[in-house]
Enzyme design. Structure first.
Site, PDB file in Angstrom:
ATOM      1  N   PHE A  93     -49.571  -0.367  14.559  1.00 50.62           N
ATOM      2  CA  PHE A  93     -49.607  -1.393  15.608  1.00 50.62           C
ATOM      3  C   PHE A  93     -49.728  -0.780  17.015  1.00 50.62           C
ATOM      4  CE2 PHE A  93     -48.641  -4.759  18.319  1.00 50.62           C
ATOM      5  CZ  PHE A  93     -47.349  -4.743  18.825  1.00 50.62           C
ATOM      6  N   ILE A  94     -48.677  -0.108  17.488  1.00 46.85           N
ATOM      7  CA  ILE A  94     -48.702   0.375  18.874  1.00 46.85           C
ATOM      8  C   ILE A  94     -49.722   1.499  19.040  1.00 46.85           C
ATOM      9  CG2 ILE A  94     -47.349   1.358  20.754  1.00 46.85           C
ATOM     10  CD1 ILE A  94     -44.845   0.150  19.479  1.00 46.85           C
TER      11      ILE A  94
ATOM     12  N   ASP B 108     -35.108   1.710  21.689  1.00 41.85           N
ATOM     13  CA  ASP B 108     -33.853   1.350  22.358  1.00 41.85           C
ATOM     14  C   ASP B 108     -32.734   1.179  21.326  1.00 41.85           C
ATOM     15  OD1 ASP B 108     -34.260  -2.279  22.920  1.00 41.85           O
ATOM     16  OD2 ASP B 108     -34.533  -1.043  21.124  1.00 41.85           O
ATOM     17  N   GLU B 109     -33.107   1.094  20.047  1.00 42.97           N
ATOM     18  CA  GLU B 109     -32.080   0.903  19.018  1.00 42.97           C
ATOM     19  C   GLU B 109     -31.153   2.112  18.874  1.00 42.97           C
ATOM     20  OE1 GLU B 109     -34.277  -2.236  15.977  1.00 42.97           O
ATOM     21  OE2 GLU B 109     -32.808  -0.786  15.304  1.00 42.97           O
TER      22      GLU B 109
ATOM     23  N   TYR C 191     -32.710   2.964  10.015  1.00 41.87           N
ATOM     24  CA  TYR C 191     -33.917   3.203  10.833  1.00 41.87           C
ATOM     25  C   TYR C 191     -33.525   3.799  12.178  1.00 41.87           C
ATOM     26  CZ  TYR C 191     -37.245   2.090  14.522  1.00 41.87           C
ATOM     27  OH  TYR C 191     -38.052   2.167  15.633  1.00 41.87           O
TER      28      TYR C 191
HETATM   29  N1  LIG Z   1     -42.714  -2.134  17.149  1.00 41.58           N
HETATM   30  C1  LIG Z   1     -41.686  -2.070  17.954  1.00 41.58           C
HETATM   31  O1  LIG Z   1     -41.137  -3.097  18.381  1.00 41.58           O
HETATM   32  C2  LIG Z   1     -41.156  -0.721  18.378  1.00 41.58           C
HETATM   33  C3  LIG Z   1     -40.214  -0.698  19.395  1.00 41.58           C
HETATM   34  C4  LIG Z   1     -39.705   0.533  19.823  1.00 41.58           C
HETATM   35  C5  LIG Z   1     -40.165   1.709  19.236  1.00 41.58           C
HETATM   36  N2  LIG Z   1     -41.080   1.658  18.236  1.00 41.58           N
HETATM   37  C6  LIG Z   1     -41.542   2.941  17.682  1.00 41.58           C
HETATM   38  O2  LIG Z   1     -42.935   3.042  17.992  1.00 41.58           O
HETATM   39  C7  LIG Z   1     -43.617   3.757  16.955  1.00 41.58           C
HETATM   40  C8  LIG Z   1     -44.775   2.922  16.449  1.00 41.58           C
HETATM   41  O3  LIG Z   1     -44.231   1.687  16.038  1.00 41.58           O
HETATM   42  P1  LIG Z   1     -45.193   0.575  15.397  1.00 41.58           P
HETATM   43  O4  LIG Z   1     -44.499  -0.739  15.533  1.00 41.58           O
HETATM   44  O5  LIG Z   1     -46.566   0.763  15.887  1.00 41.58           O
HETATM   45  O6  LIG Z   1     -45.127   1.020  13.855  1.00 41.58           O
HETATM   46  P2  LIG Z   1     -46.085   0.662  12.651  1.00 41.58           P
HETATM   47  O7  LIG Z   1     -45.179   0.573  11.469  1.00 41.58           O
HETATM   48  O8  LIG Z   1     -46.968  -0.461  12.994  1.00 41.58           O
HETATM   49  O9  LIG Z   1     -47.025   1.967  12.547  1.00 41.58           O
HETATM   50  C9  LIG Z   1     -46.481   3.217  12.204  1.00 41.58           C
HETATM   51  C10 LIG Z   1     -47.628   4.094  11.697  1.00 41.58           C
HETATM   52  O10 LIG Z   1     -47.098   5.380  11.362  1.00 41.58           O
HETATM   53  C11 LIG Z   1     -47.662   5.792  10.134  1.00 41.58           C
HETATM   54  N3  LIG Z   1     -46.746   6.724   9.449  1.00 41.58           N
HETATM   55  C12 LIG Z   1     -45.457   6.488   9.079  1.00 41.58           C
HETATM   56  N4  LIG Z   1     -44.958   7.578   8.455  1.00 41.58           N
HETATM   57  C13 LIG Z   1     -45.941   8.519   8.448  1.00 41.58           C
HETATM   58  C14 LIG Z   1     -46.056   9.821   7.922  1.00 41.58           C
HETATM   59  N5  LIG Z   1     -45.040  10.379   7.253  1.00 41.58           N
HETATM   60  N6  LIG Z   1     -47.233  10.491   8.084  1.00 41.58           N
HETATM   61  C15 LIG Z   1     -48.278   9.907   8.733  1.00 41.58           C
HETATM   62  N7  LIG Z   1     -48.251   8.662   9.239  1.00 41.58           N
HETATM   63  C16 LIG Z   1     -47.083   7.977   9.093  1.00 41.58           C
HETATM   64  C17 LIG Z   1     -47.862   4.509   9.336  1.00 41.58           C
HETATM   65  O11 LIG Z   1     -48.841   4.682   8.309  1.00 41.58           O
HETATM   66  C18 LIG Z   1     -48.297   3.532  10.426  1.00 41.58           C
HETATM   67  O12 LIG Z   1     -49.697   3.508  10.569  1.00 41.58           O
HETATM   68  C19 LIG Z   1     -42.563   4.068  15.886  1.00 41.58           C
HETATM   69  O13 LIG Z   1     -42.126   5.409  16.067  1.00 41.58           O
HETATM   70  C20 LIG Z   1     -41.424   3.089  16.192  1.00 41.58           C
HETATM   71  O14 LIG Z   1     -40.173   3.660  15.816  1.00 41.58           O
HETATM   72  C21 LIG Z   1     -41.596   0.483  17.781  1.00 41.58           C
HETATM   73  C1  LIG Z   2     -36.849  -1.798  19.197  1.00 44.33           C
HETATM   74  C2  LIG Z   2     -37.045  -2.128  17.737  1.00 44.33           C
HETATM   75  O1  LIG Z   2     -37.710  -3.402  17.664  1.00 44.33           O
HETATM   76  C3  LIG Z   2     -38.011  -3.815  16.338  1.00 44.33           C
HETATM   77  O2  LIG Z   2     -36.822  -3.884  15.562  1.00 44.33           O
HETATM   78  P1  LIG Z   2     -36.038  -5.304  15.355  1.00 44.33           P
HETATM   79  O3  LIG Z   2     -35.272  -5.252  14.102  1.00 44.33           O
HETATM   80  O4  LIG Z   2     -35.328  -5.685  16.610  1.00 44.33           O
HETATM   81  O5  LIG Z   2     -37.294  -6.290  15.233  1.00 44.33           O
HETATM   82  P2  LIG Z   2     -37.550  -7.483  14.208  1.00 44.33           P
HETATM   83  O6  LIG Z   2     -38.695  -8.236  14.725  1.00 44.33           O
HETATM   84  O7  LIG Z   2     -37.578  -6.987  12.788  1.00 44.33           O
HETATM   85  O8  LIG Z   2     -36.210  -8.384  14.350  1.00 44.33           O
HETATM   86  C4  LIG Z   2     -35.855  -8.950  15.611  1.00 44.33           C
HETATM   87  C5  LIG Z   2     -34.702  -9.914  15.375  1.00 44.33           C
HETATM   88  O9  LIG Z   2     -35.180 -11.040  14.631  1.00 44.33           O
HETATM   89  C6  LIG Z   2     -34.515 -11.152  13.392  1.00 44.33           C
HETATM   90  N1  LIG Z   2     -35.542 -11.562  12.408  1.00 44.33           N
HETATM   91  C7  LIG Z   2     -36.582 -10.742  12.084  1.00 44.33           C
HETATM   92  C8  LIG Z   2     -37.549 -11.148  11.196  1.00 44.33           C
HETATM   93  C9  LIG Z   2     -37.481 -12.449  10.613  1.00 44.33           C
HETATM   94  O10 LIG Z   2     -38.343 -12.874   9.798  1.00 44.33           O
HETATM   95  N2  LIG Z   2     -36.419 -13.252  10.976  1.00 44.33           N
HETATM   96  C10 LIG Z   2     -35.455 -12.851  11.872  1.00 44.33           C
HETATM   97  O11 LIG Z   2     -34.510 -13.619  12.176  1.00 44.33           O
HETATM   98  C11 LIG Z   2     -33.886  -9.812  13.121  1.00 44.33           C
HETATM   99  O12 LIG Z   2     -32.704  -9.915  12.325  1.00 44.33           O
HETATM  100  C12 LIG Z   2     -33.592  -9.304  14.518  1.00 44.33           C
HETATM  101  O13 LIG Z   2     -32.328  -9.783  14.984  1.00 44.33           O
HETATM  102  C13 LIG Z   2     -38.967  -2.833  15.689  1.00 44.33           C
HETATM  103  O14 LIG Z   2     -39.224  -3.225  14.338  1.00 44.33           O
HETATM  104  C14 LIG Z   2     -38.356  -1.433  15.658  1.00 44.33           C
HETATM  105  O15 LIG Z   2     -39.359  -0.494  15.243  1.00 44.33           O
HETATM  106  C15 LIG Z   2     -37.765  -1.060  16.965  1.00 44.33           C
HETATM  107  O16 LIG Z   2     -37.691   0.128  17.286  1.00 44.33           O
END
Ligand SMILES: NC(=O)c1ccc[n+]([C@@H]2O[C@H](COP(=O)([O-])OP(=O)(O)OC[C@H]3O[C@@H](n4cnc5c(N)ncnc54)[C@H](O)[C@@H]3O)[C@@H](O)[C@H]2O)c1
Ligand SMILES: C[C@H]1O[C@H](OP(=O)(O)OP(=O)(O)OC[C@H]2O[C@@H](n3ccc(=O)[nH]c3=O)[C@H](O)[C@@H]2O)[C@H](O)[C@@H](O)C1=O
Length: 334
Positions: A18-19, A146-147, A168
């Site tokens: 995603f990101i 931030d977790e 996680y």
């Molecule tokens: N989505 C959020 O809200 C959020 C918030 C804060 C931080 N983050 C962090 O940002 C980063 C990206 O998050 P995202 O939501 O895009 O995640 P995502 O799950 O959408 O994508 C993660 C990607 O990493 C790849 N990956 C995982 N393990 C791997 C491995 N061992 N080798 C190679 N590739 C691997 C997966 O195939 C996937 O394409 C993560 O480190 C996550 O912890 C996400």
């Molecule tokens: C910073 C992190 O953000 C994400 O983790 P988080 O668990 O906060 O995100 P979710 O979207 O999985 O959950 C947010 C909040 O909603 C509740 N929930 C989720 C899914 C659903 O179907 N119903 C819900 O009620 C859940 O219990 C939470 O309280 C991100 O995934 C992570 O990578 C981060 O680092």
């Protein structure tokens, strides 16, 4: 044909997700004189494909490699260390992780081993290549979360203690500590960004925002964990990508940055906001479109971060939650 030389060679891990895919889409075209290599094992979030990278795969300054960072230390050493003079990768931006909290409750050992080993292998290669090429300038940007601060309710700045509550976030906090040990021991230039919740197009629907939108379009009730009284702050993925670029380009390496917008919202209020945008002007009864299900084993109540530091780099969020959510819904409405 003469080999095209680029100004910089950048490795982006987890970029098929995603990101990372939004980050690559923005930077690969913005920096045509840089070469970007994406390593990703391709998991469920991209349907085990590079579909989010299709606009990049034909570009001369982009290359994709399917590898599992947690299992392929020897491959990484060949790419980054032993063949440094050929590949010349001096920059790493690390997104790779299993990012789902819920999956970490279902399979904690997988999430812990995957997340820690994938980044630890990268760090080890980064250490070795820096030791072997002391005259080169290297840069490593790690995406944390931030977790790691846990939900003690106190506002955390970047020096706050790490008190993660789920497997996680514990894996992510462990990596922040391992990174700190590499910075202390070998003075490696490794920056960390800790974003709050991120949302936007392509996010896999095990996260609340895409899950709620998908359930509404499917005519199914949105599942709310527990009472829905947990608080989160939501940052649009495009706002985060701009913050990541600022940290990546900052001359002041090795810093930690919280990145968030401070606008907390209750889960149930977020779902109601999504319903209002989905139903537009039609009256709706929220209770008919939600079901309260069993809560997580432990569900962080809130994450409270201070984000002054990233503001000093000139960053501020630009996309309002309503606008970002509305764009996602209208995209899906077609
Ligand atoms: N989505 C959020 O809200 C959020 C918030 C804060 C931080 N983050 C962090 O940002 C980063 C990206 O998050 P995202 O939501 O895009 O995640 P995502 O799950 O959408 O994508 C993660 C990607 O990493 C790849 N990956 C995982 N393990 C791997 C491995 N061992 N080798 C190679 N590739 C691997 C997966 O195939 C996937 O394409 C993560 O480190 C996550 O912890 C996400
Ligand atoms: C910073 C992190 O953000 C994400 O983790 P988080 O668990 O906060 O995100 P979710 O979207 O999985 O959950 C947010 C909040 O909603 C509740 N929930 C989720 C899914 C659903 O179907 N119903 C819900 O009620 C859940 O219990 C939470 O309280 C991100 O995934 C992570 O990578 C981060 O680092």
């Amino acid at each position: 044909m003469t080999e095209t030389l680029f100004e910089r060679y950048v490795l982006v891990t987890g970029g098929a997700g995603f990101i990372g895919s939004h980050f690559l889409e923005y930077l690969v075209t913005k920096y045509p004189n840089y070469h970007f290599t994406c390593i990703d094992k391709l998991n469920y979030v991209s349907s085990y494909s590079t579909k989010f990278l299709d606009s990049l795969t034909s570009l001369p300054n982009f290359k994709f490699i399917k590898r599992d960072l947690a299992l392929e230390l020897e491959f990484l050493k060949q790419l980054l260390v032993f063949n440094f003079n050929t590949n010349r990768i001096t920059e790493v931006i690390n997104f790779a992780a299993e990012s789902s909290v819920d999956i970490s409750f279902d399979d904690p050992l997988y999430v812990i081993s995957n997340n820690i080993l994938s980044t630890a292998n990268l760090l080890e290669c980064f250490r070795l290549v820096k030791l072997a090429n002391p005259e080169e300038t290297f840069n490593f940007l790690h995406v944390s979360t931030d977790e790691v601060y846990g939900d003690e309710g106190i506002q955390s700045d970047e020096s706050a203690s790490l008190r993660p509550t789920n497997p996680y976030s514990a894996s992510k906090a462990s990596l922040d500590m391992i990174i700190n040990s590499y910075k202390c021991s070998w003075k490696l230039p490794i920056s960390i960004v800790r974003p709050n919740n991120v949302y936007g197009p392509r996010q896999y629907p095990n996260k609340l925002v895409p899950a709620a939108i998908n359930r509404l379009f499917s005519g199914k009730p949105v599942r709310i964990h527990g009472s829905g009284s947990n608080l989160r702050c939501y940052l649009h993925v495009h706002d985060l990508v701009r913050a990541l670029e600022l940290v990546w380009k900052s001359p002041n390496k090795g810093q930690v940055f919280n990145v968030g917008n401070g606008d907390e919202i209750l889960n149930v209020a977020l779902v109601e906001k999504i319903c209002k945008l989905y139903f537009k002007d039609e009256p709706f009864e929220l209770q008919k479109h939600v079901e309260f299900v069993e809560d997580r084993k432990y569900n962080d109540m809130r994450y409270s971060m201070s984000c002054e530091k990233i503001g000093e780099l000139g960053w501020s969020p630009r996309i309002r939650l309503e606008d970002g959510l509305s764009e996602m819904i209208e995209m899906q409405r077609g």
